[in-house]
Design a protein around this motif. Structure first.
Motif, PDB file in Angstrom:
ATOM      1  N   ARG A 492       0.668  -0.967  -0.047  1.00  0.00           N
ATOM      2  CA  ARG A 492      -0.071  -0.098   0.222  1.00  0.00           C
ATOM      3  C   ARG A 492       0.878   1.293   0.184  1.00  0.00           C
ATOM      4  O   ARG A 492       0.562   2.463  -0.429  1.00  0.00           O
ATOM      5  CB  ARG A 492      -1.128  -0.081   1.177  1.00  0.00           C
ATOM      6  CG  ARG A 492      -2.118  -1.041   0.930  1.00  0.00           C
ATOM      7  CD  ARG A 492      -2.976  -0.903   2.241  1.00  0.00           C
ATOM      8  NE  ARG A 492      -2.458  -1.232   3.660  1.00  0.00           N
ATOM      9  CZ  ARG A 492      -2.377  -2.510   4.099  1.00  0.00           C
ATOM     10  NH1 ARG A 492      -2.996  -3.500   3.569  1.00  0.00           N
ATOM     11  NH2 ARG A 492      -1.816  -2.554   5.262  1.00  0.00           N
ATOM     12  N   ARG A 493       1.965   1.099   0.646  1.00  0.00           N
ATOM     13  CA  ARG A 493       3.014   2.335   0.722  1.00  0.00           C
ATOM     14  C   ARG A 493       3.389   2.591  -0.646  1.00  0.00           C
ATOM     15  O   ARG A 493       3.646   3.652  -1.174  1.00  0.00           O
ATOM     16  CB  ARG A 493       3.946   2.190   1.684  1.00  0.00           C
ATOM     17  CG  ARG A 493       3.448   2.684   3.049  1.00  0.00           C
ATOM     18  CD  ARG A 493       4.470   2.766   3.840  1.00  0.00           C
ATOM     19  NE  ARG A 493       5.066   1.449   4.555  1.00  0.00           N
ATOM     20  CZ  ARG A 493       4.711   0.659   5.549  1.00  0.00           C
ATOM     21  NH1 ARG A 493       3.629   1.138   6.483  1.00  0.00           N
ATOM     22  NH2 ARG A 493       5.195  -0.508   5.787  1.00  0.00           N
ATOM     23  N   ALA A 494       3.727   1.321  -1.442  1.00  0.00           N
ATOM     24  CA  ALA A 494       4.225   1.558  -2.564  1.00  0.00           C
ATOM     25  C   ALA A 494       3.121   2.109  -3.719  1.00  0.00           C
ATOM     26  O   ALA A 494       3.363   3.009  -4.454  1.00  0.00           O
ATOM     27  CB  ALA A 494       4.763   0.157  -3.110  1.00  0.00           C
ATOM     28  N   HIS A 495       2.156   1.809  -3.224  1.00  0.00           N
ATOM     29  CA  HIS A 495       0.837   2.264  -4.076  1.00  0.00           C
ATOM     30  C   HIS A 495       0.571   3.970  -4.014  1.00  0.00           C
ATOM     31  O   HIS A 495       0.408   4.567  -4.763  1.00  0.00           O
ATOM     32  CB  HIS A 495      -0.262   1.696  -3.742  1.00  0.00           C
ATOM     33  CG  HIS A 495      -1.616   2.305  -4.502  1.00  0.00           C
ATOM     34  ND1 HIS A 495      -2.004   2.240  -5.718  1.00  0.00           N
ATOM     35  CD2 HIS A 495      -2.766   2.739  -3.778  1.00  0.00           C
ATOM     36  CE1 HIS A 495      -3.143   2.847  -6.031  1.00  0.00           C
ATOM     37  NE2 HIS A 495      -3.447   3.235  -4.856  1.00  0.00           N
ATOM     38  N   ALA A 496       0.992   4.243  -2.622  1.00  0.00           N
ATOM     39  CA  ALA A 496       0.772   5.637  -2.213  1.00  0.00           C
ATOM     40  C   ALA A 496       2.024   6.302  -2.902  1.00  0.00           C
ATOM     41  O   ALA A 496       1.777   7.585  -3.361  1.00  0.00           O
ATOM     42  CB  ALA A 496       0.962   5.828  -0.667  1.00  0.00           C
ATOM     43  N   ARG A 497       3.194   6.015  -3.259  1.00  0.00           N
ATOM     44  CA  ARG A 497       4.354   6.418  -3.716  1.00  0.00           C
ATOM     45  C   ARG A 497       4.097   6.630  -5.263  1.00  0.00           C
ATOM     46  O   ARG A 497       4.325   7.568  -5.762  1.00  0.00           O
ATOM     47  CB  ARG A 497       5.526   5.692  -3.670  1.00  0.00           C
ATOM     48  CG  ARG A 497       6.215   5.706  -1.986  1.00  0.00           C
ATOM     49  CD  ARG A 497       7.406   5.123  -2.287  1.00  0.00           C
ATOM     50  NE  ARG A 497       7.583   3.730  -2.306  1.00  0.00           N
ATOM     51  CZ  ARG A 497       7.519   2.914  -1.510  1.00  0.00           C
ATOM     52  NH1 ARG A 497       7.511   3.355  -0.100  1.00  0.00           N
ATOM     53  NH2 ARG A 497       7.387   1.602  -1.802  1.00  0.00           N
ATOM     54  N   ARG A 498       3.310   5.678  -5.652  1.00  0.00           N
ATOM     55  CA  ARG A 498       2.969   5.608  -7.226  1.00  0.00           C
ATOM     56  C   ARG A 498       1.828   6.856  -7.429  1.00  0.00           C
ATOM     57  O   ARG A 498       1.960   7.867  -8.346  1.00  0.00           O
ATOM     58  CB  ARG A 498       2.296   4.505  -7.806  1.00  0.00           C
ATOM     59  CG  ARG A 498       3.310   3.246  -8.031  1.00  0.00           C
ATOM     60  CD  ARG A 498       2.799   2.062  -8.541  1.00  0.00           C
ATOM     61  NE  ARG A 498       2.042   1.433  -8.033  1.00  0.00           N
ATOM     62  CZ  ARG A 498       2.113   0.219  -7.156  1.00  0.00           C
ATOM     63  NH1 ARG A 498       3.484   0.005  -6.868  1.00  0.00           N
ATOM     64  NH2 ARG A 498       1.165  -0.173  -6.482  1.00  0.00           N
ATOM     65  N   ILE A 499       0.744   7.162  -6.621  1.00  0.00           N
ATOM     66  CA  ILE A 499      -0.153   8.373  -6.663  1.00  0.00           C
ATOM     67  C   ILE A 499       0.700   9.535  -6.538  1.00  0.00           C
ATOM     68  O   ILE A 499       0.437  10.427  -7.243  1.00  0.00           O
ATOM     69  CB  ILE A 499      -1.035   8.207  -5.298  1.00  0.00           C
ATOM     70  CG1 ILE A 499      -1.898   6.672  -5.846  1.00  0.00           C
ATOM     71  CG2 ILE A 499      -1.831   9.271  -5.360  1.00  0.00           C
ATOM     72  CD1 ILE A 499      -3.021   6.585  -4.570  1.00  0.00           C
ATOM     73  N   GLU A 500       1.685   9.427  -5.515  1.00  0.00           N
ATOM     74  CA  GLU A 500       2.554  10.796  -5.605  1.00  0.00           C
ATOM     75  C   GLU A 500       3.242  11.006  -6.771  1.00  0.00           C
ATOM     76  O   GLU A 500       3.350  12.121  -7.155  1.00  0.00           O
ATOM     77  CB  GLU A 500       3.455  10.720  -4.258  1.00  0.00           C
ATOM     78  CG  GLU A 500       4.114  12.004  -3.713  1.00  0.00           C
ATOM     79  CD  GLU A 500       3.144  13.063  -3.546  1.00  0.00           C
ATOM     80  OE1 GLU A 500       3.322  14.271  -4.112  1.00  0.00           O
ATOM     81  OE2 GLU A 500       2.044  12.702  -3.144  1.00  0.00           O
ATOM     82  N   ALA A 501       3.672   9.907  -7.409  1.00  0.00           N
ATOM     83  CA  ALA A 501       4.677  10.342  -8.456  1.00  0.00           C
ATOM     84  C   ALA A 501       3.548  10.751  -9.720  1.00  0.00           C
ATOM     85  O   ALA A 501       3.951  11.744 -10.525  1.00  0.00           O
ATOM     86  CB  ALA A 501       4.975   9.025  -9.086  1.00  0.00           C
ATOM     87  N   VAL A 502       2.361  10.195  -9.856  1.00  0.00           N
ATOM     88  CA  VAL A 502       1.372  10.790 -11.083  1.00  0.00           C
ATOM     89  C   VAL A 502       1.064  12.237 -10.564  1.00  0.00           C
ATOM     90  O   VAL A 502       1.088  13.085 -11.237  1.00  0.00           O
ATOM     91  CB  VAL A 502       0.179   9.792 -10.755  1.00  0.00           C
ATOM     92  CG1 VAL A 502      -1.027  10.417 -11.591  1.00  0.00           C
ATOM     93  CG2 VAL A 502       0.592   8.590 -11.408  1.00  0.00           C
TER      94      VAL A 502
END
Length: 768
Positions: A492-502
């Motif tokens: 989930r934290r990796a998912h959050a990082r991807r959201i932040e990248a977008v």
């Protein structure tokens, strides 16, 4: 202060014999203490009266709580005391008992009738301050005067206090009876209501207020002995802030007990320090009034504080309740999970979570009506609340419910999960309304939270939702409870990082526009101008200029602000491109731009599109906007306003992924759609699936009758292209014709030609 003066409902609690006997002892001791603290002076040597009269408050509380049967302990205790005090004057003893019983009984009866006649009878809507003020009026205006009248009659008939006038006796009796009622009745009712035993009373006293009262009493005594009685009386007013501090800081029981102890202390100090008999009468009367007002002041402050706390608790409770089903909402469920976390740590045991989702419930709303959906969800919530293995049932969002499973081992939690979800295992849920009947699939999932789980509550709730999403992919639509893990949290934290990248990419404008052509399946009419029809696609770039995979971008778009930001970025980039290259715009028949579901409910989207068109000086005719069918249905009115506004501008509307929602044909009838894009799930298998061929043929027939154009998506090989042509689909889109190309490259390239066999059937241009 709790709502101690609530009218209540019958039957009242029954006073046990043993409790009644102890109460009679308390009445006897209260009366004896009152006489020990009585005073007299040489001028009024025959007039000795108490500083306060506890039986007045005890009697009122007994009658209020137990009704008239509550009078027997009062009569028994007073009878014993009267026989000892007035054994030589039986008439005085008898009337003293009658006076102390009659005033509280009549006062309690009048107060109960008064409150019952009040238009505000619901307990949760009553005000403790209003009830307390009503009690003061009845005690001072009815109960105390009535007792004083009967008591004065007894004293005069018995020949006591001959030198004192009846008025003096009456006023003295009235004052001490009122002080006793106001001090003791609220305190005693609060102690009963909060179930505080006599052995706990001493510990419940507020020590700082006691210290302040002792200091005031000592200073008052010293000043009086030194002839500064005026200063001593003024000093008594310091009692007000001490009581105010106690009332605002402590609970009602503590405030009530502290009021009794401190008032007795200060009043006694004033009485026994006044040596001048002539001044005694006025000094005591003045100090008693000060303490009476201070006691009422403290009780009112306590009631205000209690009402405020109750209002805050009610607001907090309402903020945690769902307004459709009266279950908890997500905030309330997180609070329940926090309580569960503490209990897990205390018990050193794990606990399970249950989640239920109903597929396409939101989409069904405008078919069966919102009222039907609300009734359906209330019924579903009632079923969940009735389950023995569930607690803290919550509605997280429309069609999604969560609840706590029991504590226990993973195996025990799984057994409880299976018992709960058995009721939803038998098949789809049925929903009917507005002449439409639907069958909706229930999704069930669980999660096991170990006793020593380190994940935050938000992480656990996200994991629970992810389990529900996983259930939608299972044949049996369920996921059994599995332990929440650190791996899930890392994911989930990796998912959050991807959201932040977008989010960062959109903020810095790192997007690339591509276009995939929409190619006519039949040759255009002779003389018709050739133009490029295409859908604009977007690629989001990372900091190194590499394309972020589209699944990651799509996952990020579940964040509504990001979806809005992406839509606006693509629209602005496309408009800016054509404003800078008007020669390319001249070669465009129709440029289709996608709008996400977030944009459909954004009231600022239409003004944004209008303003950007004007700012870039662009015509509206070359542009179309694609919306997916399921997203449009979720916000019926908002989608309608947006579509009508875009049509009024001169733009065209396309319905993407047609055939996948619940309202497929109804949507065509209700909204101004220019063309539909048949979903690829019906197109890709046309060569082998007769069912898909029939579905596509039916869509084409309806579209032709409504004058709506058609586009086949996912045309990935020549065989599928031939089928969509034979089925008279107007346009095709897919890799069989062209992959997505850079926008300028597609527009500057040759005009596309259909690879289908020639036919007498002509295709109307999308830009017509």
């Amino acid at each position: 202060m709790p709502r101690i003066f609530s009218p209540g409902t019958l039957p009242r609690p029954r006073l046990a014999v043993q409790a009644g006997l102890w109460t009679a002892v308390a009445v006897f001791l209260g009366a004896a203490l009152s006489r020990l603290l009585s005073f007299s002076g040489s001028t009024f040597s025959d007039l000795s009266f108490s500083l306060f009269w506890p039986p007045a408050g005890i009697g009122f509380a007994l009658v209020w709580r137990y009704g008239l049967p509550g009078l027997w302990p009062l009569a028994l205790g007073l009878g014993a005391w009267s026989l000892l005090s007035y054994y030589q004057v039986p008439l005085v003893a008898a009337l003293a008992i009658v006076a102390s019983c009659t005033g509280p009984a009549v006062g309690a009866w009048v107060l109960r009738r008064l409150l019952q006649a009040s238009p505000v009878t619901m307990p949760e809507r009553r005000s403790g301050v209003r009830d307390l003020l009503a009690f003061y009026r009845i005690e001072v205006g009815i109960a105390a005067p009535l007792s004083a009248l009967i008591g004065t009659l007894g004293f005069k008939l018995g020949g006591l206090f001959p030198a004192a006038s009846a008025l003096d006796v009456f006023l003295a009796y009235w004052l001490v009876d009122a002080i006793g009622g106001i001090l003791f009745a609220p305190a005693l009712l609060t102690l009963w209501q909060e179930n505080i035993r006599p052995r706990q009373w001493l510990a419940a006293l507020d020590r700082p207020t006691l210290v302040a009262a002792v200091s005031i009493a000592l200073a008052l005594t010293l000043l009086t002995w030194n002839g500064a009685s005026d200063y001593a009386t003024a000093l008594a007013y310091l009692y007000f802030p001490a009581i105010a501090a106690c009332a605002m800081r402590r609970e009602a029981a503590t405030t009530g007990l502290t009021l009794i102890a401190t008032a007795i202390l200060i009043l006694s100090a004033k009485a026994f320090s006044t040596m001048d008999a002539q001044a005694l009468r006025f000094a005591i009367f003045q100090t008693a009034l000060v303490l009476l007002v201070a006691a009422a002041f403290g009780q009112i402050l306590q009631a205000i504080a209690a009402d405020r706390r109750a209002a805050y608790r009610k607001l907090a409770r309402q903020a945690e309740l769902d307004n459709v089903t009266d279950c908890l909402n997500e905030r309330g469920f997180l609070t329940a999970m926090e309580h569960s976390r503490r209990e897990r740590a205390r018990r050193r045991d794990g606990r399970g979570l249950f989640i239920l989702g109903v597929e396409n419930l939101e989409s069904a709303g405008h078919l069966v009506g919102l009222a039907t959906i609300a009734d359906f969800e209330r019924e579903l919530a009632a079923r969940l609340r009735a389950a023995d293995d569930l607690s803290a049932v919550a509605r997280l969002q429309p069609g999604v419910f969560a609840a706590l499973l029991p504590f226990g081992s993973p195996a025990a939690v799984e057994e409880a999960f299976l018992r709960v979800e058995a009721g939803f295992r038998r098949g789809p849920l049925h929903l009917a309304g507005n002449g439409t009947a639907l069958r909706l699939q229930p999704l069930r999932a669980g999660l096991y939270v170990p006793a020593q789980a380190q994940e935050t509550l938000d992480e656990i709730l996200i994991a629970l939702r992810e389990a529900l999403s996983e259930a939608a992919l299972k044949p049996d639509r369920r996921v059994l409870p599995e332990p929440v893990s650190r791996h899930q949290a890392d994911t989930r934290r990796a998912h959050a990082r991807r959201i932040e990248a977008v989010r960062a990419a959109l903020g810095e404008g790192r997007i690339r526009l591509l276009a995939q052509p929409l190619v006519a399946n039949r040759p255009p009419a002779p003389g018709a101008p050739l133009r490029h029809d295409f859908e604009v696609l977007v690629r989001v770039l990372d900091e190194g200029g590499n394309v972020i995979p589209m699944p990651e971008v799509i996952a990020a778009l579940t964040q509504r602000p990001l979806a809005l930001e992406l839509d606006r970025a693509v629209i602005e980039a496309a408009f800016a491109h054509f404003a800078a290259h008007p020669e390319q715009l001249a070669r465009v028949g129709k440029c289709a731009l996608n709008l996400t579901g977030a944009s459909l409910s954004d009231p600022d989207m239409l003004p944004f599109i209008r303003d950007r068109l004007r700012a870039h000086g662009l015509p509206t005719a070359p542009f179309a906007f694609e919306i997916t069918e399921s997203q449009a249905i979720l916000n019926d009115q908002a989608a309608s306003d947006l579509l009508l506004g875009l049509k009024a501008l001169g733009c065209r509307i396309a319905l993407d992924d047609f055939g996948t929602g619940l309202a497929t044909y109804d949507y065509l009838k209700r909204f101004p759609v220019d063309y539909v894009k048949i979903d690829g799930s019906f197109v890709k298998d046309l060569e082998s699936s007769p069912v898909d061929r029939e579905i596509v043929a039916s869509i084409v027939r309806v579209a032709h009758r409504l004058g709506v154009g058609t586009v086949a998506e996912f045309v990935h090989n020549p065989g599928v292209l031939r089928w969509v042509t034979d089925l008279e689909v107007g346009y095709s889109q897919g890799y069989a014709l062209s992959p997505p190309l850079p926008l300028a490259e597609l527009i500057n390239g040759p005009y596309p030609e259909s690879s289908a066999a020639p036919s007498s059937v002509r295709t109307a241009p999308l830009s017509a």
